[in-house]
Scaffold this motif. Structure first.
Motif, PDB file in Angstrom:
ATOM      1  N   VAL A 176      42.002  38.320  24.019  1.00 48.76           N
ATOM      2  CA  VAL A 176      42.055  39.182  25.207  1.00 48.76           C
ATOM      3  C   VAL A 176      40.727  39.155  25.954  1.00 48.76           C
ATOM      4  O   VAL A 176      40.685  39.060  27.192  1.00 48.76           O
ATOM      5  N   LEU A 177      39.614  39.225  25.224  1.00 43.30           N
ATOM      6  CA  LEU A 177      38.300  39.183  25.877  1.00 43.30           C
ATOM      7  C   LEU A 177      38.063  37.829  26.544  1.00 43.30           C
ATOM      8  O   LEU A 177      37.460  37.759  27.622  1.00 43.30           O
ATOM      9  N   GLY A 178      38.518  36.753  25.921  1.00 48.23           N
ATOM     10  CA  GLY A 178      38.366  35.435  26.528  1.00 48.23           C
ATOM     11  C   GLY A 178      39.151  35.296  27.812  1.00 48.23           C
ATOM     12  O   GLY A 178      38.663  34.719  28.797  1.00 48.23           O
ATOM     13  N   VAL A 179      40.380  35.807  27.818  1.00 45.37           N
ATOM     14  CA  VAL A 179      41.178  35.780  29.048  1.00 45.37           C
ATOM     15  C   VAL A 179      40.490  36.601  30.133  1.00 45.37           C
ATOM     16  O   VAL A 179      40.415  36.181  31.308  1.00 45.37           O
ATOM     17  N   LEU A 180      39.968  37.761  29.761  1.00 44.65           N
ATOM     18  CA  LEU A 180      39.258  38.601  30.728  1.00 44.65           C
ATOM     19  C   LEU A 180      38.042  37.866  31.292  1.00 44.65           C
ATOM     20  O   LEU A 180      37.784  37.904  32.507  1.00 44.65           O
ATOM     21  N   ALA A 181      37.292  37.174  30.430  1.00 45.61           N
ATOM     22  CA  ALA A 181      36.122  36.424  30.893  1.00 45.61           C
ATOM     23  C   ALA A 181      36.528  35.310  31.855  1.00 45.61           C
ATOM     24  O   ALA A 181      35.857  35.074  32.869  1.00 45.61           O
ATOM     25  N   ALA A 182      37.631  34.619  31.551  1.00 38.22           N
ATOM     26  CA  ALA A 182      38.083  33.545  32.433  1.00 38.22           C
ATOM     27  C   ALA A 182      38.484  34.086  33.802  1.00 38.22           C
ATOM     28  O   ALA A 182      38.193  33.465  34.836  1.00 38.22           O
ATOM     29  N   VAL A 183      39.150  35.238  33.829  1.00 45.66           N
ATOM     30  CA  VAL A 183      39.577  35.822  35.102  1.00 45.66           C
ATOM     31  C   VAL A 183      38.377  36.297  35.921  1.00 45.66           C
ATOM     32  O   VAL A 183      38.344  36.171  37.146  1.00 45.66           O
ATOM     33  N   LEU A 184      37.352  36.837  35.227  1.00 45.01           N
ATOM     34  CA  LEU A 184      36.192  37.385  35.938  1.00 45.01           C
ATOM     35  C   LEU A 184      35.195  36.317  36.367  1.00 45.01           C
ATOM     36  O   LEU A 184      34.442  36.520  37.327  1.00 45.01           O
ATOM     37  N   ALA A 185      35.163  35.174  35.674  1.00 43.16           N
ATOM     38  CA  ALA A 185      34.098  34.189  35.880  1.00 43.16           C
ATOM     39  C   ALA A 185      33.934  33.737  37.332  1.00 43.16           C
ATOM     40  O   ALA A 185      32.800  33.643  37.827  1.00 43.16           O
ATOM     41  N   PRO A 186      35.003  33.437  38.090  1.00 42.00           N
ATOM     42  CA  PRO A 186      34.785  32.951  39.461  1.00 42.00           C
ATOM     43  C   PRO A 186      34.219  34.004  40.412  1.00 42.00           C
ATOM     44  O   PRO A 186      33.641  33.651  41.446  1.00 42.00           O
ATOM     45  N   TRP A 187      34.387  35.294  40.081  1.00 43.39           N
ATOM     46  CA  TRP A 187      33.980  36.338  41.022  1.00 43.39           C
ATOM     47  C   TRP A 187      32.843  37.218  40.510  1.00 43.39           C
ATOM     48  O   TRP A 187      32.069  37.752  41.279  1.00 43.39           O
ATOM     49  N   TRP A 188      32.722  37.392  39.204  1.00 44.64           N
ATOM     50  CA  TRP A 188      31.733  38.327  38.656  1.00 44.64           C
ATOM     51  C   TRP A 188      31.156  37.716  37.381  1.00 44.64           C
ATOM     52  O   TRP A 188      31.681  37.903  36.291  1.00 44.64           O
ATOM     53  N   THR A 189      30.078  36.959  37.527  1.00 43.90           N
ATOM     54  CA  THR A 189      29.492  36.237  36.403  1.00 43.90           C
ATOM     55  C   THR A 189      29.004  37.190  35.320  1.00 43.90           C
ATOM     56  O   THR A 189      29.193  36.946  34.121  1.00 43.90           O
ATOM     57  N   THR A 190      28.372  38.286  35.724  1.00 46.57           N
ATOM     58  CA  THR A 190      27.844  39.243  34.745  1.00 46.57           C
ATOM     59  C   THR A 190      28.965  39.827  33.892  1.00 46.57           C
ATOM     60  O   THR A 190      28.841  39.960  32.669  1.00 46.57           O
ATOM     61  N   GLY A 191      30.077  40.189  34.542  1.00 47.33           N
ATOM     62  CA  GLY A 191      31.202  40.722  33.786  1.00 47.33           C
ATOM     63  C   GLY A 191      31.781  39.706  32.822  1.00 47.33           C
ATOM     64  O   GLY A 191      32.149  40.038  31.684  1.00 47.33           O
ATOM     65  N   LEU A 196      47.694  24.563  42.012  1.00 51.23           N
ATOM     66  CA  LEU A 196      47.818  25.425  40.842  1.00 51.23           C
ATOM     67  C   LEU A 196      46.938  24.925  39.707  1.00 51.23           C
ATOM     68  O   LEU A 196      46.246  25.702  39.029  1.00 51.23           O
ATOM     69  N   GLN A 197      46.944  23.618  39.493  1.00 54.18           N
ATOM     70  CA  GLN A 197      46.114  23.057  38.431  1.00 54.18           C
ATOM     71  C   GLN A 197      44.635  23.178  38.768  1.00 54.18           C
ATOM     72  O   GLN A 197      43.798  23.369  37.888  1.00 54.18           O
ATOM     73  N   PHE A 198      44.304  23.059  40.048  1.00 52.98           N
ATOM     74  CA  PHE A 198      42.901  23.209  40.440  1.00 52.98           C
ATOM     75  C   PHE A 198      42.414  24.634  40.161  1.00 52.98           C
ATOM     76  O   PHE A 198      41.308  24.839  39.679  1.00 52.98           O
ATOM     77  N   ALA A 199      43.264  25.616  40.463  1.00 52.61           N
ATOM     78  CA  ALA A 199      42.896  27.009  40.179  1.00 52.61           C
ATOM     79  C   ALA A 199      42.732  27.220  38.684  1.00 52.61           C
ATOM     80  O   ALA A 199      41.781  27.881  38.232  1.00 52.61           O
ATOM     81  N   ALA A 200      43.641  26.650  37.891  1.00 48.16           N
ATOM     82  CA  ALA A 200      43.526  26.770  36.444  1.00 48.16           C
ATOM     83  C   ALA A 200      42.241  26.112  35.947  1.00 48.16           C
ATOM     84  O   ALA A 200      41.532  26.664  35.090  1.00 48.16           O
ATOM     85  N   GLY A 201      41.916  24.936  36.495  1.00 47.65           N
ATOM     86  CA  GLY A 201      40.687  24.258  36.090  1.00 47.65           C
ATOM     87  C   GLY A 201      39.451  25.053  36.422  1.00 47.65           C
ATOM     88  O   GLY A 201      38.481  25.080  35.659  1.00 47.65           O
ATOM     89  N   ASP A 202      39.457  25.731  37.571  1.00 46.76           N
ATOM     90  CA  ASP A 202      38.321  26.551  37.963  1.00 46.76           C
ATOM     91  C   ASP A 202      38.125  27.700  36.985  1.00 46.76           C
ATOM     92  O   ASP A 202      36.998  28.011  36.569  1.00 46.76           O
ATOM     93  N   LEU A 203      39.215  28.351  36.601  1.00 49.95           N
ATOM     94  CA  LEU A 203      39.131  29.460  35.649  1.00 49.95           C
ATOM     95  C   LEU A 203      38.666  28.977  34.280  1.00 49.95           C
ATOM     96  O   LEU A 203      37.827  29.613  33.624  1.00 49.95           O
ATOM     97  N   ARG A 204      39.199  27.856  33.831  1.00 50.49           N
ATOM     98  CA  ARG A 204      38.818  27.320  32.523  1.00 50.49           C
ATOM     99  C   ARG A 204      37.352  26.888  32.513  1.00 50.49           C
ATOM    100  O   ARG A 204      36.638  27.089  31.517  1.00 50.49           O
TER     101      ARG A 204
END
Length: 798
Positions: free
Chosen positions: A431-446, A206-214
């Motif tokens: 809200v935009l920052g949370v969205l960017a964190a969620v998108l970062a591992p899968w969609w860099t442009t988004g 769980l912490q590894f996933a959080a670290g990846d998103l951050r």
């Protein structure tokens, strides 16, 4: 609410006064609970025996008794439960075998499990070496020739290198020197370590996933945004302040915006509010919206890392969003109280945690005070959106100000204004920052697009922090600790009660307007400042150096050191009308001379930034080169014998004459002795500027026969006792200026040094007593000094 307050009190007594008083209070609480329960049962028997034929008076009495009796029963049980747990924990900590080793300062090796992210340690001392605070749970320890396994909270003070990237839940081994904890938060001991961690284990999934998103959010922010806005976005969204510099961190503190850099209930409320809004726009049912809100809450806790502080913020945010969604504050207050009780049962140490107090108070303000302020503003025809934007930060600041004042010993006078200005940008950026964190591992442009949309909000928050912190007198000194907090809380309560009467409001408004008309012009732009024909100004930057030397070109100057606080040097330069630098000289790389560089370069181009021959500490060098690169300024070297000239100004480089090739960055004296020593020739005479040079460097200059005579002496090292009397008197100066922070913790300036200077007949002036000091033409020729006033405190005391 009374049971929550009783539980909190029980924990505070046990942790603050010791387990003995805690047990005594828990016992008394049990007695009170028993009395309340007995009275409740008696009242009910009376009501039953009276039956429907009982008189109205007896029925009323029977109805009233259970209310206070039930409250006493519940409060006693909660106080006894939480107080008993806290007392047990305090007793275990007091008898922990590591405590004795810590009291003796023994060397130790600890096996630990991290419980939170390593946090940057601000203002670690003049050297400014990058260090972090690591909070962990003890697994095993070896100290004082013994080894044992056990538990307990420990804190590590460690170098950032090797430690900063660790995640909560990872195991590690550290060696260092133990020290006793001065806090009453159930911390067993403090370990000071200089080396990297050993035997580092893998993080939980769980912490590894959080670290990846951050990490994705950090990378996207650094790629798309400028330095300060890019470092601020992760701090705003998930509390990741690792990239925020000391300059921006201080300005956020001064402006009263520090709460934005920590995960709080408001972060959760913004995210859940966005989810509920989308559900409403999609016309989803309440059950579907509730499920989506729960999923969003769980996801945010994972993103921000499920540490105790984040779990607390999640609980408080859920209560806040429940209040906003249901519009039933009477139903939400019991939920808030129950949340407090449950959290204290899980972790009694939260009772003395400032973040916990701020979360509870801010959530209570959002539920109780903000609606009242909105109603009052609406009654005066303020539009709904504006009324809510004004009410939320105002309510939060009013109720949290006593806690902040007790912690910092200061009251921010610009906090309400800063929070009002910042409020519109916080929610969309979160809200935009949370969205960017969620998108970062899968969609860099988004992710980059979301960060780009958050860019204007981040730039606005940075601007608000810098501008508000630069206001002279932005903070008011206040008694620290519990006394100061209670004093301000009492004043706030009196003010809230008094403002219920119209005449009192009119008088308060008249007083506020009068203060604005009288004090603001004189504090922000004092009459006669800057004085005409100034040749040098020693800026009051707190505990540090910041000296401005005029050239013959209006608006262009040479800066010697930038102090520890970017807002302080920025404000001084703005008052002087300095628009560009012919040169910036950094005498040496201690934080109290270089940390304010970003503020000095804010909107002011510099032809070059000059350093001495020694470039330690390396962390400070990297900071300086990064800021020089961002400002488009070249880095140049200064060696003894060099002379630099501009219209109306010449600088002779006198030292250091024999600098060590390698110095210990943790040895303050060695770094001080690398200070560039200058002699400035101005239209008003010669000025000797030795930086923080100490005995060894001073002795080398005396032995070389260098001409140290000067009309004005900048007293070395803030007037400390580390200077040689022969060096200080060799200048034969008529004027001695001391740059020093008011109330600094170093004991500067040294009384013996001040006596020595006075004995030479020199006029001594200090920034901690007089504020900015300007060298100006004297009435009978020569030079004189003019003081601006309004001295600043040492920024490290914040």
């Amino acid at each position: 609410m009374p049971p929550a307050l009783a539980a909190w009190t029980g924990a505070l007594v046990a942790l603050g006064l010791g387990w003995g008083p805690g047990v005594l209070l828990a016992a008394l609480a049990l007695v009170a609970a028993a009395f309340g329960g007995r009275r409740l049962l008696a009242a009910r028997r009376t009501a039953v025996s009276a039956g429907p034929t009982g008189s109205a008076g007896s029925t009323g009495s029977a109805a009233q008794a259970p209310r206070w009796a039930a409250g006493l029963l519940a409060s006693g049980i909660c106080a006894a439960a939480v107080g008993g747990l806290a007392s047990t924990a305090a007793h275990q900590v007091a008898g922990h075998p590591l405590r004795a080793a810590a009291s003796a300062g023994s060397a130790a090796t600890l096996e630990i499990v991290l419980t939170d992210d390593p946090a940057p340690l601000r203002n670690t001392g003049p050297s400014g070496g990058a260090r972090v605070v690591v909070r962990a749970e003890l697994v095993a320890a070896q100290a004082a020739g013994a080894r044992w396994r056990g538990d307990g909270h420990v804190v590590l003070l460690a170098p950032a290198e090797g430690w900063a990237g660790l995640l909560p839940g990872q195991r590690a081994t550290a060696s260092g020197t133990l020290g006793s904890s001065t806090r009453s938060d159930l911390t067993v001991a403090v370990l000071r370590t200089r080396g990297p961690p050993r035997d580092v284990g893998p993080p939980p999934g769980l912490q590894f996933a959080a670290g990846d998103l951050r990490a994705g959010l950090r990378d996207a922010s650094r790629t798309v945004l400028a330095d300060e806005p890019g470092a601020l976005l992760p701090g705003l969204v998930v509390g990741d302040t690792s990239g925020i510099g000391a300059d921006l961190d201080r300005d956020f503190r001064t402006a009263g915006l520090t709460h934005l850099l920590a995960v709080s209930g408001s972060n959760v409320a913004f995210v859940l509010g966005a989810v509920l809004l989308l559900a409403r726009l999609g016309r989803l049912g309440p059950r579907t919206a509730a499920v989506l809100a729960v999923l969003a809450l769980v996801g945010f806790v994972v993103l921000a890392r499920p540490s105790p502080s984040v779990l607390r913020a999640g609980a408080m945010g859920a209560v806040a969003i429940l209040a906003l969604a249901l519009g039933r504050k009477r139903s939400v207050l019991p939920a808030l109280a129950a949340t407090v009780i449950v959290l204290l049962l899980v972790d009694p140490a939260l009772a003395v945690d400032a973040g916990f107090a701020l979360s509870v108070l801010a959530t209570g303000a959002l539920v109780l005070l903000a609606p009242v302020v909105v109603t009052a503003l609406r009654r005066r025809r303020v539009p709904p959106g504006i009324a809510e934007a004004l009410a939320i930060p105002l309510a939060a600041h009013v109720v949290t100000a006593p806690v902040i004042a007790g912690l910092s010993g200061e009251v921010s006078l610009v906090a309400v204004l800063a929070n009002l200005l910042a409020a519109p940008a916080v929610a969309p950026a979160t809200v935009l920052g949370v969205l960017a964190a969620v998108l970062a591992p899968w969609w860099t442009t988004g992710a980059h697009a979301a960060v780009w949309l958050a860019g204007p909000e981040m730039s606005w928050l940075v601007w608000v922090a810098h501008r508000c912190a630069a206001v002279p007198g932005a903070t008011l000194h206040w008694p620290g600790g519990l006394t100061g907090g209670l004093l301000l809380a009492g004043l706030v309560l009196l003010a809230l009660v008094a403002l219920r009467w119209r005449r009192v409001r009119l008088v308060a408004l008249a007083v506020a307007v009068g203060l604005l008309l009288v004090l603001v012009p004189t504090r922000v732009a004092p009459v006669g400042w800057p004085p005409a024909d100034w040749a040098m100004v020693m800026c009051d930057v707190g505990q540090g150096d910041g000296i401005v030397l005029a050239t013959g070109e209006p608006g262009r100057a040479v800066l010697l050191d930038a102090g520890p606080d970017g807002s302080a040097i920025d404000g001084c330069l703005s008052r002087l009308g300095v628009r560009s630098f012919a040169l910036v000289v950094l005498s040496h790389l201690h934080a109290d001379h270089v940390d304010g560089l970003a503020g000095a370069l804010r909107g002011r181009p510099a032809a070059a930034i000059a350093l001495g021959p020694v470039h330690e500490p390396l962390g400070a060098l990297a900071q300086v080169t990064g800021r020089a690169r961002a400002a488009g300024s070249a880095i140049v070297g200064l060696d003894p014998g060099v002379t630099l000239r501009w219209p109306g100004l010449a600088l002779d480089v006198l030292g250091p004459l024999h600098p060590h090739t390698h110095v210990d960055a943790d040895d303050g004296t060695e770094v001080n002795d690398t200070s560039v020593v200058l002699r400035a020739t101005t239209p008003l005479g010669r000025v000797l500027l030795p930086g923080d040079a100490e005995a060894e460097s001073q002795q080398a200059l005396l032995a070389s026969g260098a001409d140290l005579r000067a009309d004005v002496l900048k007293v070395p090292h803030h007037g400390s006792r580390s200077s040689l009397p022969a060096f200080v008197t060799a200048a034969h100066a008529r004027l001695a200026l001391v740059s020093v922070g008011q109330g600094n913790s170093y004991g500067h300036p040294n009384p013996a040094m001040m006596g020595l200077l006075a004995g030479t007949g020199a006029l001594v002036r200090r920034t901690d007593q007089s504020g900015d000091l300007a060298l100006v033409p004297g009435a009978g020729g020569g030079s004189a000094v003019v003081a601006r006033g309004d001295p600043r405190p040492d920024p490290r005391r914040r």
